[in-house]
Design an enzyme around this catalytic site. Structure first.
Site, PDB file in Angstrom:
ATOM      1  N   ASP A 162      10.365 -17.411  -0.173  1.00 55.54           N
ATOM      2  CA  ASP A 162      11.451 -16.514  -0.645  1.00 55.54           C
ATOM      3  C   ASP A 162      12.287 -17.064  -0.142  1.00 55.54           C
ATOM      4  O   ASP A 162      13.106 -15.633   0.740  1.00 55.54           O
ATOM      5  CB  ASP A 162      10.740 -15.517  -0.390  1.00 55.54           C
ATOM      6  CG  ASP A 162      12.006 -14.413  -0.615  1.00 55.54           C
ATOM      7  OD1 ASP A 162      12.660 -14.353  -1.756  1.00 55.54           O
ATOM      8  OD2 ASP A 162      11.885 -13.083  -0.236  1.00 55.54           O
ATOM      9  N   GLY A 195      11.397  -2.662   1.060  1.00 55.71           N
ATOM     10  CA  GLY A 195      11.596  -3.426  -0.004  1.00 55.71           C
ATOM     11  C   GLY A 195      10.433  -2.798  -0.961  1.00 55.71           C
ATOM     12  O   GLY A 195       9.904  -2.683  -0.594  1.00 55.71           O
ATOM     13  N   LYS A 210       8.545  -4.139  11.473  1.00 54.72           N
ATOM     14  CA  LYS A 210       8.064  -4.863   9.544  1.00 54.72           C
ATOM     15  C   LYS A 210       6.676  -3.678   9.521  1.00 54.72           C
ATOM     16  O   LYS A 210       5.664  -4.286  10.315  1.00 54.72           O
ATOM     17  CB  LYS A 210       8.204  -6.185   9.741  1.00 54.72           C
ATOM     18  CG  LYS A 210       8.388  -6.321   8.103  1.00 54.72           C
ATOM     19  CD  LYS A 210       8.016  -7.888   7.890  1.00 54.72           C
ATOM     20  CE  LYS A 210       8.267  -8.157   6.504  1.00 54.72           C
ATOM     21  NZ  LYS A 210       8.229  -9.773   6.017  1.00 54.72           N
TER      22      LYS A 210
END
Length: 225
Positions: free
Chosen positions: A134, A12, A33
């Site tokens: 989000d 992303g 991540k």
């Protein structure tokens, strides 16, 4: 540091997500991540901001898990390399579930159960003053073999803390727009999500009023273009 056997599964604007097949004794491996450096920022400032964001995400996951919300378990936080190693949740996203059943008008989806568990999960999150930042159907997962009753809230990369009803209302509005834009004819499902949410919310009246305000501003922006 990302292990050599890690496989990139998503990239992303802020981070790369890897599947690490061999992690300690976890059979399904884990998810790593990694937030990458922003070269346009001063290195010291970038390291500070990135470390702060990694810490915020890890703390949000820990607090929510401790409170009983189903979120990925955090295994290890590598602050120096801006990487969080967490549970590899086996299942599909709510987005996938709805898209797969869209043509049948979601008849095989247990709407009441799904709406109830999503609503209660989001209310639990907001009761702890954690704002997701989000909320989409891509960031809600269903655990494999548990049907529509086991929703896992994922990706707290934009999360922050706030007790303001408006921030919580904006979170809900973002999810509402995600349903409207991606999943046709799910108005009843989202209405049931809100019904479940407000039964559990500690700020039901304030958030409900703010949600109407946020919706009104959203409609005005749409009309103006």
């Amino acid at each position: 540091m990302i292990p050599d056997d890690a496989v990139l599964i998503k990239q992303g604007a802020e981070a790369r997500v890897f599947h690490v097949p061999s992690f300690l004794t976890v059979p399904e491996g884990c998810i790593a991540k990694e937030r990458f450096k922003k070269t346009y920022r001063h290195p010291d400032l970038d390291q500070y901001l990135t470390s702060r964001r990694v810490g915020q995400e890890a703390r949000s996951l820990y607090r929510l898990k401790k409170a009983g919300l189903d979120t990925p378990t955090v295994y290890y936080v590598d602050t120096a390399n801006a990487t969080i190693f967490m549970e590899n949740v086996i299942g599909i996203t709510v987005k996938q579930r709805l898209l797969e059943t869209q043509e049948e008008n979601y008849q095989s989806v247990d709407i009441d159960t799904l709406a109830d568990v999503i609503g209660r999960s989001l209310a639990t999150m907001h009761n702890l003053n954690v704002i997701h930042g989000d909320l989409t159907t891509s960031n809600l997962m269903l655990r494999k073999d548990k049907g529509d009753a086991a929703v896992v809230v994922i990706d707290f990369g934009l999360s922050y803390n706030s007790n303001l009803p408006e921030d919580k209302a904006v979170d809900l509005y973002v999810l509402e727009r995600a349903f409207a834009s991606t999943h046709p004819q799910t108005e009843q499902l989202f209405a049931k999500i809100l019904e479940s949410y407000f039964k559990t919310s500690k700020q039901q009246k304030q958030i409900s009023h703010k949600l109407e305000d946020v919706r009104m501003r959203g409609r005005k922006r749409t009309m103006v273009g």
